[in-house]
Design a protein around this motif. Sequence first.
Motif, PDB file in Angstrom:
ATOM      1  N   VAL A  33      11.752 104.531  15.450  1.00  0.00           N
ATOM      2  CA  VAL A  33      10.415 105.134  15.482  1.00  0.00           C
ATOM      3  C   VAL A  33       9.523 104.551  14.396  1.00  0.00           C
ATOM      4  CG1 VAL A  33       9.140 107.289  15.131  1.00  0.00           C
ATOM      5  CG2 VAL A  33      11.158 107.269  16.605  1.00  0.00           C
ATOM      6  N   ARG A  34      10.073 104.397  13.194  1.00  0.00           N
ATOM      7  CA  ARG A  34       9.277 103.805  12.119  1.00  0.00           C
ATOM      8  C   ARG A  34       8.842 102.383  12.485  1.00  0.00           C
ATOM      9  NH1 ARG A  34      12.883 106.723   8.716  1.00  0.00           N
ATOM     10  NH2 ARG A  34      14.286 104.941   8.580  1.00  0.00           N
ATOM     11  N   GLY A  35       9.747 101.629  13.121  1.00  0.00           N
ATOM     12  CA  GLY A  35       9.400 100.277  13.554  1.00  0.00           C
ATOM     13  C   GLY A  35       8.306 100.279  14.605  1.00  0.00           C
ATOM     14  N   GLU A  36       8.381 101.213  15.539  1.00  0.00           N
ATOM     15  CA  GLU A  36       7.343 101.332  16.575  1.00  0.00           C
ATOM     16  C   GLU A  36       5.990 101.649  15.940  1.00  0.00           C
ATOM     17  OE1 GLU A  36       7.274 101.127  19.952  1.00  0.00           O
ATOM     18  OE2 GLU A  36       9.392 100.755  20.382  1.00  0.00           O
ATOM     19  N   CYS A  37       5.978 102.598  15.016  1.00  0.00           N
ATOM     20  CA  CYS A  37       4.722 102.994  14.366  1.00  0.00           C
ATOM     21  C   CYS A  37       4.150 101.850  13.544  1.00  0.00           C
ATOM     22  CB  CYS A  37       4.933 104.227  13.495  1.00  0.00           C
ATOM     23  SG  CYS A  37       5.205 105.756  14.421  1.00  0.00           S
ATOM     24  N   LEU A  38       5.019 101.107  12.875  1.00  0.00           N
ATOM     25  CA  LEU A  38       4.564  99.965  12.085  1.00  0.00           C
ATOM     26  C   LEU A  38       3.939  98.910  12.989  1.00  0.00           C
ATOM     27  CD1 LEU A  38       4.447  98.693   9.245  1.00  0.00           C
ATOM     28  CD2 LEU A  38       6.694  97.687   9.707  1.00  0.00           C
ATOM     29  N   ALA A  39       4.585  98.642  14.126  1.00  0.00           N
ATOM     30  CA  ALA A  39       4.055  97.653  15.065  1.00  0.00           C
ATOM     31  C   ALA A  39       2.709  98.087  15.634  1.00  0.00           C
ATOM     32  CB  ALA A  39       5.058  97.424  16.193  1.00  0.00           C
ATOM     33  N   LEU A  40       2.532  99.390  15.804  1.00  0.00           N
ATOM     34  CA  LEU A  40       1.280  99.928  16.333  1.00  0.00           C
ATOM     35  C   LEU A  40       0.190 100.001  15.263  1.00  0.00           C
ATOM     36  CD1 LEU A  40       2.806 102.873  18.402  1.00  0.00           C
ATOM     37  CD2 LEU A  40       1.538 100.932  19.380  1.00  0.00           C
ATOM     38  N   GLY A  41       0.579  99.927  14.008  1.00  0.00           N
ATOM     39  CA  GLY A  41      -0.378 100.105  12.927  1.00  0.00           C
ATOM     40  C   GLY A  41      -0.702 101.559  12.672  1.00  0.00           C
ATOM     41  N   LEU A  42       0.219 102.449  13.040  1.00  0.00           N
ATOM     42  CA  LEU A  42      -0.016 103.894  12.909  1.00  0.00           C
ATOM     43  C   LEU A  42       0.891 104.484  11.836  1.00  0.00           C
ATOM     44  CD1 LEU A  42      -0.368 104.861  16.687  1.00  0.00           C
ATOM     45  CD2 LEU A  42      -2.172 104.279  15.048  1.00  0.00           C
ATOM     46  N   THR A  43       0.825 103.928  10.657  1.00  0.00           N
ATOM     47  CA  THR A  43       1.578 104.466   9.529  1.00  0.00           C
ATOM     48  C   THR A  43       0.609 104.780   8.408  1.00  0.00           C
ATOM     49  OG1 THR A  43       1.993 102.288   8.563  1.00  0.00           O
ATOM     50  CG2 THR A  43       3.633 103.135  10.122  1.00  0.00           C
ATOM     51  N   GLN A  44       1.042 105.624   7.510  1.00  0.00           N
ATOM     52  CA  GLN A  44       0.253 105.997   6.340  1.00  0.00           C
ATOM     53  C   GLN A  44       1.216 106.287   5.196  1.00  0.00           C
ATOM     54  OE1 GLN A  44      -1.772 109.785   6.986  1.00  0.00           O
ATOM     55  NE2 GLN A  44      -0.443 110.209   8.719  1.00  0.00           N
ATOM     56  N   PRO A  68      11.721 108.627  21.946  1.00  0.00           N
ATOM     57  CA  PRO A  68      10.381 108.943  22.465  1.00  0.00           C
ATOM     58  C   PRO A  68       9.810 110.233  21.887  1.00  0.00           C
ATOM     59  CG  PRO A  68      12.047 109.250  24.175  1.00  0.00           C
ATOM     60  CD  PRO A  68      12.715 108.545  23.042  1.00  0.00           C
ATOM     61  N   MET A  69      10.677 111.230  21.652  1.00  0.00           N
ATOM     62  CA  MET A  69      10.185 112.471  21.059  1.00  0.00           C
ATOM     63  C   MET A  69       9.700 112.228  19.641  1.00  0.00           C
ATOM     64  SD  MET A  69      12.799 115.419  22.527  1.00  0.00           S
ATOM     65  CE  MET A  69      14.253 114.771  21.708  1.00  0.00           C
ATOM     66  N   GLY A  70      10.434 111.403  18.889  1.00  0.00           N
ATOM     67  CA  GLY A  70      10.047 111.098  17.528  1.00  0.00           C
ATOM     68  C   GLY A  70       8.754 110.313  17.459  1.00  0.00           C
ATOM     69  N   LEU A  71       8.574 109.352  18.372  1.00  0.00           N
ATOM     70  CA  LEU A  71       7.334 108.576  18.377  1.00  0.00           C
ATOM     71  C   LEU A  71       6.141 109.472  18.689  1.00  0.00           C
ATOM     72  CD1 LEU A  71       5.932 105.869  18.120  1.00  0.00           C
ATOM     73  CD2 LEU A  71       6.383 105.469  20.558  1.00  0.00           C
ATOM     74  N   LEU A  72       6.289 110.346  19.663  1.00  0.00           N
ATOM     75  CA  LEU A  72       5.208 111.280  19.987  1.00  0.00           C
ATOM     76  C   LEU A  72       4.865 112.140  18.773  1.00  0.00           C
ATOM     77  CD1 LEU A  72       3.278 112.777  21.875  1.00  0.00           C
ATOM     78  CD2 LEU A  72       5.231 114.114  22.706  1.00  0.00           C
ATOM     79  N   ASN A  73       5.876 112.688  18.116  1.00  0.00           N
ATOM     80  CA  ASN A  73       5.624 113.555  16.958  1.00  0.00           C
ATOM     81  C   ASN A  73       4.964 112.797  15.812  1.00  0.00           C
ATOM     82  OD1 ASN A  73       6.622 115.901  18.125  1.00  0.00           O
ATOM     83  ND2 ASN A  73       8.708 115.548  17.410  1.00  0.00           N
ATOM     84  N   ASP A  74       5.414 111.574  15.565  1.00  0.00           N
ATOM     85  CA  ASP A  74       4.846 110.814  14.452  1.00  0.00           C
ATOM     86  C   ASP A  74       3.375 110.472  14.710  1.00  0.00           C
ATOM     87  OD1 ASP A  74       7.390 110.959  13.384  1.00  0.00           O
ATOM     88  OD2 ASP A  74       7.403 108.877  12.731  1.00  0.00           O
ATOM     89  N   ILE A  75       3.038 110.147  15.940  1.00  0.00           N
ATOM     90  CA  ILE A  75       1.637 109.847  16.245  1.00  0.00           C
ATOM     91  C   ILE A  75       0.783 111.104  16.112  1.00  0.00           C
ATOM     92  CG2 ILE A  75       0.034 109.035  18.008  1.00  0.00           C
ATOM     93  CD1 ILE A  75       2.251 107.241  19.084  1.00  0.00           C
TER      94      ILE A  75
END
Length: 337
Positions: A33-44, A68-75
């Motif tokens: 999930v962290r990798g997905e968010c990093l690739a999307l540019g959606l980290t802080q 998928p649940m983790g990605l949804l929650n992180d976004i």
Amino acid sequence: MARTPSSTFDLSDLRGLPPRNASPHATRAEAVVRGECLALGLTQPGHAAYTSMTSYLFPMAPADRLIPMGLLNDILFYVDDLYSPHRSSLDDTMSPEAAEMMDRAVEALRSGTVSAGALPDTKAISVGFARVREMFSRSAPPLLLERLATAVEECLQAMKRPVRDIYVNGTPDIERYAHIRYSDSGMKVEVELADYASGFLLPDEVIRQPVIRRARDITVHIGGLMNDLFSYHKEVIRHGQMFNLVPVMQSALHCSPQEAFNAAVQHVNLLTDEFEEITLSRPAHADTPLAAQTAQYLESLADQISATYHWQFHTSRYKESGSAISQLKAPVQPRQA
């Protein structure tokens, strides 16, 4: 303007349901999930403080469902942290650009349609929700995708509501606040995932059964209102926010902050008591083929209530050296296996 805490509040009377052992897939799922968010540019900067929440909510879920649940929650955390109104005055509202971004995000989750907007990361957020849809589509039927899109839309729409909307005749109304917080907290999204996390999907006629509906509602309320206790220092003391159960109770009950905090703890405890009474009673559809799944669904809701308590003690998100809450002054403890 930040407020100076006049006393130290105590969470020792707050009840939490016992936790189950964490999923053995949590570490790998969180890394993906962290990798997905990093690739999307959606980290802080605070990303690491909330990415562990999903494995607490769904301790029995396999990795292919945690991801998928983790990605949804992180976004959702990303959007809430950056774009929800500050709510330190009656009329604090979301900017038109943020409201547009949220509408585009819902459309991406519903249909996979990605579009840009005025905010720099609008397209990235839409891409993120489209990616969530793609991941869920691999293992979830259309009914779940529709339930999720509806719950996410309700959450994002509730974020737009100003503090003024909780007032009745010039005073904050506890029931009206709880009604908005029900959607605004995002816990409705988690409740819609309680059966999916266990590998099945309950039909609408079971979800609408009064006992199950009440168990769902209690889970959502506990998630939002218990969070108000843990985030009290961050929201109320540090940022002067008014949209929190404690100041709402203080104004509605005409009492001190200490008395309001204690009343809020008792309010959440009563909800936990009611949930336990429901789960100890004879479950709905006890004599049907759905009995096992219904019981498992209630267990998944109990996991979410447990996570609301235990994850918030674990995460660094609500801990500060000068916190007004005594238990949140301690350093973050390593997660127990």
